[in-house]
Design a protein around this motif. Structure first.
Motif: not given
Lengths: 501, 266, 297
Positions: A325-342, A355-364
């Motif tokens: 799950p995404l919450r188990a690999r939070r390191d990838d969240i910025p990369l994913l955000l960067g991709h979707y935000f282009q 950004l912080e809020a998004m990093l801390e979110y659980s992403w069910i």
């Protein structure tokens, strides 16, 4: 009389021959002429619409076969222009040489026969056009495939994802291995399957992804295996199924846990024999398809409960790849955000707080939820006329750091228990099924708002083929969990005929 | 008595040759290549003797290679004997006419069958195999077939326009036939024909060439008039003659010249 | 280096209107090939001009064939003087021939790939099997170009002319004498008797020409010309010895002398026996000295 009017360029030093051919074929073809090499290339430069080059092998008074020398030049500079050589010399060596150099056919002046020559002209021209179309088609297919792969990038540099990529690459070298990808909804199972496809021996073959839960049970067999005309009411012609369409490629069957026994038997048969039988047919078809299945369900539990065949399960789990799950690999969240935000530099896109809020979110909802959150935030920022996305642009659940669905994750969803029922509330799921139904409905709700209730756009955004599938999905949820719909007014409004609260 | 057919080739074989052959138990029989049925004689023949070189078109000619090719198919078990006045001709099948008494009956036994003849040394005389190749050569000013093909091309196109497309003949004449200058082309054909035809008088293709000559006589008037007359085109007679001539020529070419490609062998 | 080839023809070019001048050869592999037309009746001035022409065109190894029309007053003595021009080794081979009255291979009336037509032209009309046939050696009148195949044919034919003529003489002589087989030896004078038969008249004249015993303007000369015209063949041997010497070397000329002597003594006179085998041997010896093909295709 042919109505094609192909344009033929004759190159021959014998002007009388030009005139005679033009006269003879004036009703069938358009002609232009050149008497020497210089004129030939001049014509080719000036006009690009020639369909055929008729080239005299000799081209001058000497015995030197000047035309022969021209063939490779023409073929390399104008590869789309087929060449027929016209010769008075019927020496086999000469003709073979000419064909090896790239001529498509030869005609002998001594052997003039109107019908034969006309047929050769047409055949060579149309054969060349067909090849050209096929080339263009293939190029287009490759381009679209590349685009598709671009649309499904497997993003992540966390140790878990790196390891999964490594494994996928290894697995891709075994084109006949059946793969089972497990993981929560939205973890990127299709992306992983596409990654497998793009890196393997089957990359030139098709990739078909089917969400089995989105297809009506009654249509599932036909959709997968095809049907013959008249096999059932409405089967007005023979249809290929997904399996056939994925021949020599990969077929991804998502939500494999949702199929009934009948389909399970047929799938097992395919995995054992590589044979399918379209509905209404008495003939088996042999196919070369690698099957990749995916599920968020606990298949072993389903086996124990008798809902899933043990023998099929054994087959499917030949190679299991579990996506975290995404919450188990939070390191990838910025990369994913960067991709979707282009935009790889997130400081140009959002505030630190956001950004912080998004990093801390659980992403069910995992990556799918993240992607939707990005779209939502962008829209909100535009509405609020903000250059940078701040917390106010984010979905409320992120701000609250509480998902709409309270997450009760006890262990691995693919192999763990069903999980204890949380405290009931109108929005609280009683079980994992409800939980996921809620997630799905929430997503659909948001998309309906976002897309101004255009169902087609919503279906596409979810990854469904059409609005029927979307409708069916909603109906399935309503049939199983009608009480959930009170929370989704937009869905209820858009699907009044289904949602009768 | 074994029979050996004699092709004198425009020369006069000495009586001594006949006499000596008789002493060897050989009946030497002259054959007339102008008669169509001469090929019937091959069946019973032990050998075929050529007086070399043959004489024709004001030159000495070498037809041996053509005879060899022909007999290899038609009568491979026959002996092809080359009789000449040459003293230094090194071949087991050569007969020196001036030294007939040097040969014995057993010489005939050692003669090679045409199907297994060793390679021939160079022979004096215009090489008729080469001439025949030129006859058919695809390009250049030698090829008689090339000229005929150009004529046939025009006649074929004109016939098709007339019979299948119902194009008025005055239009066909104006746009196709007249510009093709058939009369001049036909003169060119004639010019080249007279260059070749006499050469093959003493070869296996003589009869066929004679048939061609006769057939082309039939279209002479129409060609000389430049193709003005519509009727022979309409009734197909001109095209038929040209096609038949072409077929005969192709048969000769198939048999004697290195195999060529044709996509429309009919 | 490809040698230049020039055919010089002294003929009645002015009468036809084509006039004197050079003609190039269309499509030839030898760029320097040409035909030079001169219209000069025999005279000391004409000979000087011809000397200059031969010297000029044979420079740097260029090869020249000179054709002198008999009706312009040229005969064997002119051949002798022109063949014996003092040219050094840098000059190419020069051959000279007499021609006339339409019997020679150079004429289109003799062969379809000749060069000369009627009366100072390169075109001829002939009757073949009752039909008029036109032959032409011209590729383009405008550009003054002649057809390469005609040029090449004439060049080859005359290159080999002597060898061919000698070979044909040999064959015809042997074929005639072979009628006496199985006898291969003739008593003195016996062969002459055979040659004196009307049926063998031409052969006799040819032998006389071969050994140089036909004088210019003589009845025999006129008689053999008639035969040539009627048969469209060149049968005479204008100064054979000299031609052989200049074209094929001393050994060839010497062998010709040996054979000619034998013929003069034993065939055309009662000198001695004639052995058909010996006669053949001498002919074959001579032919061995003359390199090249007898015929070309």
């Amino acid at each position: 009389m042919s109505s094609k009017n192909y344009h033929i360029l004759i190159v021959d030093d014998d002007t009388e021959f030009h005139q005679q051919i033009r006269y003879a074929f004036r009703r069938q073809f358009l002609f232009s002429g050149a008497v020497n090499e210089q004129q030939l290339f001049q014509k080719l430069e000036e006009e690009s619409d020639f369909d055929l080059l008729l080239l005299d092998l000799v081209l001058d008074d000497t015995e030197a076969k000047k035309g022969l020398d021209l063939i490779p030049q023409v073929v390399s500079q104008y590869p789309e222009l087929p060449v027929i050589i016209v010769t008075g010399d019927r020496s086999i060596d000469t003709v073979v040489t000419a064909m090896k150099l790239g001529a498509k056919n030869f005609l002998v002046k001594d052997d003039f026969d109107f019908d034969y020559w006309e047929q050769r002209f047409t055949e060579v021209i149309e054969g060349s056009k067909l090849k050209q179309e096929n080339r263009e088609l293939r190029a287009e297919v490759d381009r679209r495939r590349a685009l598709e792969n671009e649309a499904y990038p497997f993003i992540g540099e966390s140790p878990q994802i790196k390891e999964i990529k490594r494994i996928l690459k290894l697995v891709s070298e075994e084109p006949d291995v059946t793969v089972l990808i497990t993981g929560e909804t939205g973890t990127g199972k299709e992306v992983a399957a596409r990654y497998l496809h793009a890196h393997g021996a089957r990359s030139k073959g098709a990739f078909q992804a089917v969400n089995l839960s989105a297809i009506q049970d009654t249509l599932l067999e036909s959709t997968l295996f095809g049907h013959k005309k008249g096999a059932f009411t409405g089967a007005s012609r023979d249809m290929e199924g997904y399996f056939s369409q994925a021949n020599h490629g990969i077929l991804m069957l998502d939500e494999i846990g949702d199929i009934d026994q009948n389909i399970q038997i047929k799938l097992l048969r395919f995995l054992e024999t590589k044979l399918i039988r379209p509905v209404g047919s008495d003939q088996d078809i042999h196919l070369d398809v690698q099957v990749v299945t995916a599920t968020h369900r606990d298949l072993s539990a389903a086996v124990q409960q008798g809902r899933f065949r043990a023998d099929l399960f054994q087959r499917l789990k030949a190679m299991v790849i579990e996506l975290p799950p995404l919450r188990a690999r939070r390191d990838d969240i910025p990369l994913l955000l960067g991709h979707y935000f282009q935009e790889p530099d997130l400081s140009k896109v959002m505030t630190e707080g956001a950004l912080e809020a998004m990093l801390e979110y659980s992403w069910i909802g995992n990556i799918r939820e993240l992607k939707n959150a990005v779209s939502y935030a962008q829209l909100r920022a535009r509405i609020q006329d903000k250059k940078l996305i701040d917390e106010r642009c984010l979905p409320v659940e992120i701000l609250n750091s509480e998902p709409i669905i309270p997450v009760v994750m006890q262990g691995n969803p693919a192999g763990g228990e069903m999980g204890a029922a949380p405290a009931a509330s109108p929005a609280s799921p009683k079980n994992i099924d409800e939980e996921h139904a809620l997630i799905d409905l929430d997503r659909i709700e948001k998309l309906l708002i976002q897309k101004n209730k255009v169902k087609k756009d919503v279906a596409i955004a979810i990854g469904l083929e059409n609005t029927d599938n979307l409708r069916y999905r909603i109906k399935k949820h309503f049939d199983k969990h009608p009480h959930l719909f009170a929370n989704f007014p937009t869905i209820s409004q858009s699907y009044r005929r289904i949602v009768k609260l | 008595m074994r029979i050996v057919l004699l092709v004198e080739g425009g020369r006069r074989a000495p009586q001594a040759l006949f006499t000596q052959c008789a002493e060897w138990g050989i009946e030497l029989q002259r054959i007339n290549l102008e008669q169509d049925d001469w090929t019937n004689e091959l069946e019973k023949a032990y050998g075929l003797m050529l007086m070399l070189p043959t004489w024709g078109a004001n030159a000495y000619l070498s037809p041996v290679a053509l005879w060899q090719q022909y007999l290899q198919k038609a009568a491979p078990d026959i002996r092809l004997i080359m009789a000449s006045f040459q003293s230094d001709f090194q071949h087991s099948n050569h007969l020196d006419i001036l030294r007939l008494t040097d040969y014995s009956t057993s010489w005939w036994e050692q003669c090679q069958l045409v199907g297994h003849m060793e390679e021939l040394p160079p022979l004096i005389g215009v090489d008729l195999s080469e001439k025949l190749s030129r006859f058919f050569a695809g390009h250049g000013q030698d090829s008689i077939v090339a000229v005929l093909s150009r004529i046939r091309l025009v006649v074929q196109m004109a016939s098709r326009e007339l019979s299948k497309m119902d194009t008025p003949y005055d239009e066909i004449y104006r746009d196709l036939v007249e510009p093709a200058e058939l009369a001049q082309k036909w003169r060119e054909w004639r010019n080249r024909w007279i260059n070749y035809y006499p050469l093959f008088e003493h070869t296996p293709i003589a009869t066929r060439l004679k048939q061609i000559a006769k057939q082309t006589d039939g279209v002479e008037a129409w060609m000389a008039a430049g193709g003005k007359d519509e009727e022979p085109l309409r009734d197909g007679s001109i095209l038929q003659v040209l096609n038949e001539v072409r077929t005969r020529l192709q048969q000769i070419e198939n048999q004697y010249v290195v195999q060529k490609l044709s996509h429309t062998y009919r | 280096m490809i040698k230049a080839r020039t055919i010089v023809v002294v003929w009645s070019w002015n009468r036809s209107g084509l006039g004197e001048g050079e003609w190039h050869i269309a499509g030839s592999n030898h760029i320097e090939d040409r035909v030079v037309c001169l219209d000069r009746p025999a005279s000391p001035n004409a000979l000087d001009t011809l000397t200059e022409v031969l010297t000029d065109y044979s420079r740097d190894g260029g090869e020249v064939m000179l054709f002198l029309h008999r009706h312009h007053g040229y005969f064997q003595d002119h051949l002798k003087s022109l063949i014996h021009l003092p040219l050094d080794d840098s000059h190419g081979q020069v051959q000279c021939f007499l021609f006339g009255e339409g019997a020679d291979e150079i004429y289109l009336t003799s062969n379809a790939r000749g060069l000369l037509g009627t009366s100072g032209t390169f075109t001829a009309n002939m009757i073949f099997e009752g039909q008029q046939v036109e032959s032409s050696a011209i590729a383009s009148g405008e550009r003054r170009e002649l057809k390469a195949s005609h040029f090449n044919y004439v060049w080859q034919a005359y290159r080999q002319a002597l060898r061919r003529r000698i070979y044909e003489l040999k064959e015809d002589v042997l074929a005639t004498l072979a009628q006496a087989l199985p006898d291969t030896v003739f008593a003195p004078g016996e062969v002459y008797q055979v040659l004196n038969l009307p049926v063998n008249r031409v052969l006799l004249l040819r032998l006389l020409s071969f050994v140089g015993r036909i004088r210019k303007h003589s009845d025999l000369a006129r008689e053999i010309r008639t035969f040539e015209r009627n048969s469209n063949r060149t049968l005479t041997f204008d100064d054979c010895g000299i031609q052989l010497e200049t074209t094929h070397g001393q050994a060839a000329a010497e062998q010709h002398a040996v054979l000619a002597a034998y013929i003069l003594r034993n065939v055309l006179a009662k000198g001695g026996e004639v052995s058909i085998l010996e006669l053949r041997e001498k002919f074959e010896e001579l032919l061995l000295q003359i390199s090249g093909l007898t015929y070309h295709s």
